[in-house]
Scaffold this active site. Structure first.
Site, mmCIF file in Angstrom:
data_model
loop_
_atom_site.group_PDB
_atom_site.id
_atom_site.type_symbol
_atom_site.label_atom_id
_atom_site.label_comp_id
_atom_site.label_asym_id
_atom_site.label_seq_id
_atom_site.Cartn_x
_atom_site.Cartn_y
_atom_site.Cartn_z
ATOM 1 N N GLU A 111 18.802 -15.806 -19.165
ATOM 2 C CA GLU A 111 18.048 -15.596 -17.933
ATOM 3 C C GLU A 111 17.177 -16.828 -17.657
ATOM 4 O O GLU A 111 16.547 -17.380 -18.559
ATOM 5 C CB GLU A 111 17.143 -14.367 -18.062
ATOM 6 C CG GLU A 111 17.868 -13.030 -18.082
ATOM 7 C CD GLU A 111 18.188 -12.517 -16.684
ATOM 8 O OE1 GLU A 111 17.819 -13.200 -15.689
ATOM 9 O OE2 GLU A 111 18.796 -11.433 -16.582
ATOM 10 N N HIS B 294 26.424 -15.196 -13.428
ATOM 11 C CA HIS B 294 26.586 -13.748 -13.302
ATOM 12 C C HIS B 294 27.367 -13.414 -12.036
ATOM 13 O O HIS B 294 28.197 -12.499 -12.008
ATOM 14 C CB HIS B 294 25.199 -13.091 -13.277
ATOM 15 C CG HIS B 294 25.233 -11.618 -13.519
ATOM 16 N ND1 HIS B 294 24.121 -10.816 -13.359
ATOM 17 C CD2 HIS B 294 26.227 -10.782 -13.906
ATOM 18 C CE1 HIS B 294 24.439 -9.560 -13.647
ATOM 19 N NE2 HIS B 294 25.702 -9.512 -13.978
ATOM 20 N N THR C 230 16.231 -14.549 -12.818
ATOM 21 C CA THR C 230 15.516 -13.293 -13.018
ATOM 22 C C THR C 230 15.221 -12.550 -11.725
ATOM 23 O O THR C 230 15.017 -11.338 -11.740
ATOM 24 C CB THR C 230 14.183 -13.541 -13.742
ATOM 25 O OG1 THR C 230 13.374 -14.419 -12.940
ATOM 26 C CG2 THR C 230 14.421 -14.169 -15.112
ATOM 27 N N HIS D 245 21.949 -16.365 -15.570
ATOM 28 C CA HIS D 245 21.332 -15.480 -14.578
ATOM 29 C C HIS D 245 20.066 -16.134 -14.028
ATOM 30 O O HIS D 245 19.498 -17.019 -14.658
ATOM 31 C CB HIS D 245 20.894 -14.153 -15.213
ATOM 32 C CG HIS D 245 21.939 -13.446 -16.007
ATOM 33 N ND1 HIS D 245 22.573 -12.309 -15.562
ATOM 34 C CD2 HIS D 245 22.461 -13.694 -17.241
ATOM 35 C CE1 HIS D 245 23.434 -11.876 -16.481
ATOM 36 N NE2 HIS D 245 23.380 -12.710 -17.511
ATOM 37 N N ASP E 224 23.587 -14.281 -8.693
ATOM 38 C CA ASP E 224 22.855 -15.250 -9.499
ATOM 39 C C ASP E 224 23.802 -16.110 -10.329
ATOM 40 O O ASP E 224 24.896 -15.659 -10.662
ATOM 41 C CB ASP E 224 21.807 -14.551 -10.385
ATOM 42 C CG ASP E 224 22.353 -13.389 -11.209
ATOM 43 O OD1 ASP E 224 23.214 -12.644 -10.706
ATOM 44 O OD2 ASP E 224 21.914 -13.221 -12.350
#
Length: 252
Positions: A115, A153, A50, A48, A163
């Site tokens: 992340e 993601h 953020t 991912h 992302d």
């Protein structure tokens, strides 16, 4: 003496119980525990970004909640390469949401979420990518996750997420042995080759075909085109051949 032996046995059981309830923490990252998790085992890694301005702000969100409710990931990697662990590897973090890959839903139950401190509008830093490669080597080796099962993601939730953005260096990861990437020399697809079927074989959910195609382009072409592009069929044919040559992936 028997009474003393019994007391010792009880104490040992207490100590063992305490040890088994301790979260598994990775020494490669700083522990910043989040309560937002459940037990499970991992078979895939989901990356991912953020979409925030700082790692500190992301940490606060991942340890509490955002406007949509509580969220978490197993790891956060700062722009400077610093690694934070929020949820134990064997626990179910809440990072993938409504997602699907290779016909498997509820990816929170079968994935590790990482992340990356990035707002989605800029390249990822070299220290961050180097740190990610170290973490991927650790996770795939220690947890037995097949190295090609590193996805974004946006790949697993194409109708909802984008992302880790077109800026993410997927080819760089593949050169280090992680994720799936087309080889330099691409063959010609056979007559009757179906790119949509190949897209499904790669893992994409085709319930919204256009969204899946955009996610494919974002990952493998560095753009977000909504229609088939020259070269797409050759890339998908090569990815399909690579997957066919790999050992079967164990079920969840």
């Amino acid at each position: 003496m028997k009474r003393l032996s019994g007391v010792v046995a009880i104490l040992m059981l207490v100590l063992i119980a305490g040890c088994t309830s301790t979260p598994v923490r990775n020494p490669l990252a700083q522990w910043h525990g989040s309560p937002n998790h459940e037990p499970r085992r991992a078979r895939i890694i989901v990356l991912h970004h953020t979409a925030m301005d700082s790692a500190e702000g992301a940490l606060r969100t991942l340890q509490t909640r955002n406007a949509g409710g509580p969220v978490s990931s197993h790891y956060l990697i700062g722009d400077d390469g610093r690694r934070y662990q929020l949820v134990a590897d064997d626990a179910r973090a809440w990072h993938a949401g409504s997602s699907r890959w290779s016909g498997i839903g509820d990816l929170n139950s079968y994935s590790i979420g990482i992340e990356l401190d990035n707002d989605g509008r800029e390249p990822f830093s070299e220290p961050q990518i180097q740190s990610l490669l170290v973490l991927l080597a650790d996770l795939t080796g220690r947890l037995g996750i097949q190295p090609h099962l590193v996805v974004g993601h946006g790949d697993v939730a194409p109708t909802l997420k984008d992302d880790p953005s077109v800026w993410f260096p997927w080819q760089r990861l593949a050169q280090a042995g992680f994720g799936l990437w087309p080889r330099e020399v691409l063959g010609t697809p056979p007559v009757g080759f179906d790119p949509w079927l190949a897209l499904r074989v790669v893992g994409y959910d085709l319930r919204d075909p256009e969204a899946a195609l955009v996610a494919f382009h974002r990952h493998f072409r560095g753009n977000e085109a909504r229609t088939w592009q020259p070269g797409d069929a050759e890339i998908l044919h090569d990815l399909q051949l690579q997957l066919m040559d790999m050992p079967a992936v164990p079920g969840p």
